[in-house]
Write a protein that holds these residues in place. Structure first.
Motif, PDB file in Angstrom:
ATOM      1  N   ASN A  18     -19.609  22.801   6.484  1.00  0.00           N
ATOM      2  CA  ASN A  18     -20.703  23.776   6.351  1.00  0.00           C
ATOM      3  C   ASN A  18     -20.289  25.182   6.782  1.00  0.00           C
ATOM      4  N   GLY A  19     -19.051  25.560   6.438  1.00  0.00           N
ATOM      5  CA  GLY A  19     -18.591  26.924   6.694  1.00  0.00           C
ATOM      6  C   GLY A  19     -18.063  27.213   8.087  1.00  0.00           C
ATOM      7  N   ILE A  20     -17.930  26.188   8.912  1.00  0.00           N
ATOM      8  CA  ILE A  20     -17.387  26.400  10.258  1.00  0.00           C
ATOM      9  C   ILE A  20     -16.338  25.330  10.567  1.00  0.00           C
ATOM     10  N   MET A  21     -15.571  25.566  11.637  1.00  0.00           N
ATOM     11  CA  MET A  21     -14.664  24.538  12.144  1.00  0.00           C
ATOM     12  C   MET A  21     -15.496  23.653  13.070  1.00  0.00           C
ATOM     13  N   PRO A  22     -15.732  22.388  12.714  1.00  0.00           N
ATOM     14  CA  PRO A  22     -16.663  21.559  13.474  1.00  0.00           C
ATOM     15  C   PRO A  22     -16.218  21.251  14.905  1.00  0.00           C
ATOM     16  N   TRP A  23     -14.948  21.438  15.221  1.00  0.00           N
ATOM     17  CA  TRP A  23     -14.464  21.170  16.577  1.00  0.00           C
ATOM     18  C   TRP A  23     -14.633  22.392  17.474  1.00  0.00           C
ATOM     19  N   GLY A  24     -15.084  23.517  16.910  1.00  0.00           N
ATOM     20  CA  GLY A  24     -15.264  24.718  17.713  1.00  0.00           C
ATOM     21  C   GLY A  24     -13.947  25.447  17.912  1.00  0.00           C
ATOM     22  N   HIS A  25     -13.899  26.269  18.936  1.00  0.00           N
ATOM     23  CA  HIS A  25     -12.684  27.043  19.211  1.00  0.00           C
ATOM     24  C   HIS A  25     -11.894  26.362  20.318  1.00  0.00           C
ATOM     25  N   ILE A  26     -10.720  25.895  19.950  1.00  0.00           N
ATOM     26  CA  ILE A  26      -9.824  25.257  20.915  1.00  0.00           C
ATOM     27  C   ILE A  26      -8.907  26.347  21.456  1.00  0.00           C
ATOM     28  N   LYS A  27      -9.016  26.607  22.759  1.00  0.00           N
ATOM     29  CA  LYS A  27      -8.324  27.736  23.387  1.00  0.00           C
ATOM     30  C   LYS A  27      -6.829  27.776  23.052  1.00  0.00           C
ATOM     31  N   GLU A  28      -6.131  26.655  23.220  1.00  0.00           N
ATOM     32  CA  GLU A  28      -4.690  26.616  22.968  1.00  0.00           C
ATOM     33  C   GLU A  28      -4.362  26.924  21.511  1.00  0.00           C
ATOM     34  N   ASP A  29      -5.187  26.416  20.588  1.00  0.00           N
ATOM     35  CA  ASP A  29      -4.979  26.664  19.166  1.00  0.00           C
ATOM     36  C   ASP A  29      -5.223  28.138  18.843  1.00  0.00           C
ATOM     37  N   MET A  30      -6.289  28.710  19.386  1.00  0.00           N
ATOM     38  CA  MET A  30      -6.596  30.132  19.146  1.00  0.00           C
ATOM     39  C   MET A  30      -5.481  31.028  19.693  1.00  0.00           C
ATOM     40  N   GLN A  31      -4.964  30.681  20.863  1.00  0.00           N
ATOM     41  CA  GLN A  31      -3.864  31.460  21.447  1.00  0.00           C
ATOM     42  C   GLN A  31      -2.617  31.375  20.558  1.00  0.00           C
ATOM     43  N   PHE A  32      -2.322  30.179  20.050  1.00  0.00           N
ATOM     44  CA  PHE A  32      -1.173  30.010  19.165  1.00  0.00           C
ATOM     45  C   PHE A  32      -1.367  30.824  17.892  1.00  0.00           C
ATOM     46  N   PHE A  33      -2.552  30.722  17.277  1.00  0.00           N
ATOM     47  CA  PHE A  33      -2.856  31.455  16.051  1.00  0.00           C
ATOM     48  C   PHE A  33      -2.659  32.963  16.269  1.00  0.00           C
ATOM     49  N   LYS A  34      -3.219  33.466  17.336  1.00  0.00           N
ATOM     50  CA  LYS A  34      -3.117  34.900  17.616  1.00  0.00           C
ATOM     51  C   LYS A  34      -1.661  35.317  17.844  1.00  0.00           C
ATOM     52  N   SER A  35      -0.925  34.538  18.630  1.00  0.00           N
ATOM     53  CA  SER A  35       0.449  34.916  18.962  1.00  0.00           C
ATOM     54  C   SER A  35       1.364  34.911  17.740  1.00  0.00           C
ATOM     55  N   ILE A  36       1.138  33.992  16.816  1.00  0.00           N
ATOM     56  CA  ILE A  36       2.058  33.869  15.680  1.00  0.00           C
ATOM     57  C   ILE A  36       1.686  34.790  14.518  1.00  0.00           C
ATOM     58  N   THR A  37       0.391  35.145  14.383  1.00  0.00           N
ATOM     59  CA  THR A  37      -0.027  35.975  13.240  1.00  0.00           C
ATOM     60  C   THR A  37      -0.122  37.467  13.558  1.00  0.00           C
ATOM     61  N   THR A  38      -0.229  37.825  14.822  1.00  0.00           N
ATOM     62  CA  THR A  38      -0.370  39.244  15.182  1.00  0.00           C
ATOM     63  C   THR A  38       0.822  40.048  14.676  1.00  0.00           C
ATOM     64  N   GLY A  39       0.510  41.151  14.033  1.00  0.00           N
ATOM     65  CA  GLY A  39       1.548  42.027  13.490  1.00  0.00           C
ATOM     66  C   GLY A  39       1.898  41.743  12.043  1.00  0.00           C
ATOM     67  N   TYR A  40       1.357  40.679  11.488  1.00  0.00           N
ATOM     68  CA  TYR A  40       1.673  40.296  10.107  1.00  0.00           C
ATOM     69  C   TYR A  40       0.413  40.350   9.235  1.00  0.00           C
ATOM     70  N   PRO A  41       0.579  40.580   7.940  1.00  0.00           N
ATOM     71  CA  PRO A  41      -0.572  40.510   7.038  1.00  0.00           C
ATOM     72  C   PRO A  41      -1.115  39.081   6.975  1.00  0.00           C
ATOM     73  N   VAL A  42      -2.444  38.971   6.901  1.00  0.00           N
ATOM     74  CA  VAL A  42      -3.093  37.672   6.730  1.00  0.00           C
ATOM     75  C   VAL A  42      -3.921  37.719   5.451  1.00  0.00           C
ATOM     76  N   ILE A  43      -3.831  36.655   4.671  1.00  0.00           N
ATOM     77  CA  ILE A  43      -4.576  36.532   3.416  1.00  0.00           C
ATOM     78  C   ILE A  43      -5.602  35.423   3.596  1.00  0.00           C
ATOM     79  N   MET A  44      -6.844  35.721   3.170  1.00  0.00           N
ATOM     80  CA  MET A  44      -7.911  34.731   3.292  1.00  0.00           C
ATOM     81  C   MET A  44      -8.892  34.887   2.145  1.00  0.00           C
ATOM     82  N   GLY A  45      -9.669  33.848   1.925  1.00  0.00           N
ATOM     83  CA  GLY A  45     -10.743  33.911   0.948  1.00  0.00           C
ATOM     84  C   GLY A  45     -11.981  34.549   1.546  1.00  0.00           C
TER      85      GLY A  45
END
Length: 166
Positions: A18-45
């Protein structure tokens, strides 16, 4: 240019409900996402962009694939861009000589991008959340896996795995 995909998936490759991640925001995952994508272009729908509250991610060039351009948001954010197709976005980024880009969702963008992907970063959440949107299956004969991190979230085992095309 390295084309990387990044997502969190449940035990059935589910990415959303229904348009969301049903597990919510997992701190470790969010930190990993931010650290690896920062500084790079991101493409999304468009739907993924809407799930971010129509706010581009900071310190990244945000490219939204959509047939409708929101000019009001374009004027507000200097790191937000629109393209009509995934292929148009990748072509422009390739011409700009970006060394890496990240595909961050959703389902239809992931399906279109998988054939182009050099790397896939998946956070595997070992529980079924009955999702209605899914990440495409990765051909295990085409990718080599490397477990980057293992941890628990609400007593659920979570693994962050990097898949590299062979």
């Amino acid at each position: 240019m390295i084309i990387s995909m990044i997502a969190a998936v449940d035990s059935n490759n589910g990415i959303g409900l229904n348009g969301i991640m049903p597990w919510g925001h997992i701190k470790e995952d969010m930190q990993f996402f931010k650290s690896i994508t920062t500084g790079y272009p991101v493409i999304m729908g468009r739907v993924t962009f809407e799930s971010l509250g129509l706010k581009p991610l900071p310190s990244r060039r945000n490219i939204v694939i959509s047939s409708k351009v929101n000019n009001e948001l374009l004027e507000k954010h200097n790191n937000l861009f629109y393209e009509f197709s995934f292929e148009d976005a990748v072509s422009k980024l390739l011409l700009e000589k970006n060394n890496q880009i990240f595909i961050i969702g959703g389902e239809s963008i992931y399906k279109r991008a998988l054939d182009y992907a050099d790397k896939v970063y998946l956070t595997h959440i070992n529980k079924d959340y009955n999702c209605d949107r899914f990440f495409p299956n990765i051909d295990k004969n085409s990718f080599q896996s490397n477990k980057l991190k293992t941890f628990f979230y609400n007593d659920i085992s979570v693994n962050i795995i990097e898949y590299t095309r062979m």
